[in-house]
Design an enzyme around this catalytic site. Sequence first.
Site, PDB file in Angstrom:
ATOM      1  CG  HIS A  20      -0.207   0.614  -7.424  1.00 29.10           C
ATOM      2  ND1 HIS A  20      -0.426   1.761  -6.575  1.00 29.10           N
ATOM      3  CD2 HIS A  20       0.918   0.039  -6.864  1.00 29.10           C
ATOM      4  CE1 HIS A  20       0.654   2.161  -5.719  1.00 29.10           C
ATOM      5  NE2 HIS A  20       1.238   0.847  -5.976  1.00 29.10           N
ATOM      6  CD  GLU A  44      -1.697   0.189  -3.897  1.00 29.07           C
ATOM      7  OE1 GLU A  44      -1.057  -0.798  -3.919  1.00 29.07           O
ATOM      8  OE2 GLU A  44      -1.163   1.185  -3.315  1.00 29.07           O
TER       9      GLU A  44
END
Length: 319
Positions: free
Chosen positions: A186, A293
Amino acid sequence: MDRSNKPAAIGVAASLPQPTVTIHENRVDATLPSGESVSVHLYGATVTSWKLANGEEQLFVSSKAILDGSKAIRGGIPVVFPVFGPPPKNHATSALPQHGFARSSNWEFLGKSSSESLSSDKGKAGSSVKLDFGLSSSMLSQEFRKAWPYEFGLVYSVTLSPESLETSLQVQNKGSEAFEFHVLLHNYFRVKDISKIRVKNLQNKSYVDKTENYVLKTESSPAIAITQETDRVYQDVDPAVPVVVASADDDSELLSITREGLNTITLWNPWTEKAKGMSDFGDEEYKEMVCVEPGAVGGWQTLDAGDAWEGSQTIRPRL
């Protein structure tokens, strides 16, 4: 016996500078001789800082991020496993919180290794350092263990070099039955102005738009501008093709991400209203960050007993 051609004394060369690694109670810091640095919190094995040799920070961490281990860190590079997003009903992950437990568990520092590499750009040797972190089923909280009772091992490696940051996750099934999982890295990238960047190399890719009830769309733009709340999961993205964050002013490359084993790209920015609704995110901070991400979240990865799976990303900044 006197020898006229005896060899000259062998000089001892000065040892080359080595990366320095400092272990704190809840964080591991590493710095290269050339000045680049990285910091990894043991809570979530979250990379919270990556600075270039000139001191320029590449990652965004909110000024309101919680760093005491009571909540997942808002920023850096959290590790998402074994589920991305809210867990679906009637699935093995359904009792877990959003984004799983890896980012909300205490990891173990397994050690470091360093090596010399030849810098392709500068034509000179540069050191790199690899930091390894581990998380296993026996280390989980009782709550997480009950919610997801599989036997597993994770090894997360963070490799800093003068030219890149690489993060890789190996998932091991140490039990007697198969399990399904998602993995996602992330990345929160720091940008000077969200209106001045574009995300490239996702044109013609299908994506799920989570801001419009998960409708499936096709990306038409070769250079995506972020102008509102954005939450998209791009499918079937070739890991070998770099996803690029570029300057809107001159199209120069600010950073690029290549992957292995990760064929989805999630693009996220909370924008105004959602930013105000998050207690661990500054109201105006959405202007200085973008999440790009890499993941394997288009479907479930299935890992049989005794098997292992690995995915990685390599982020290259503008140098």
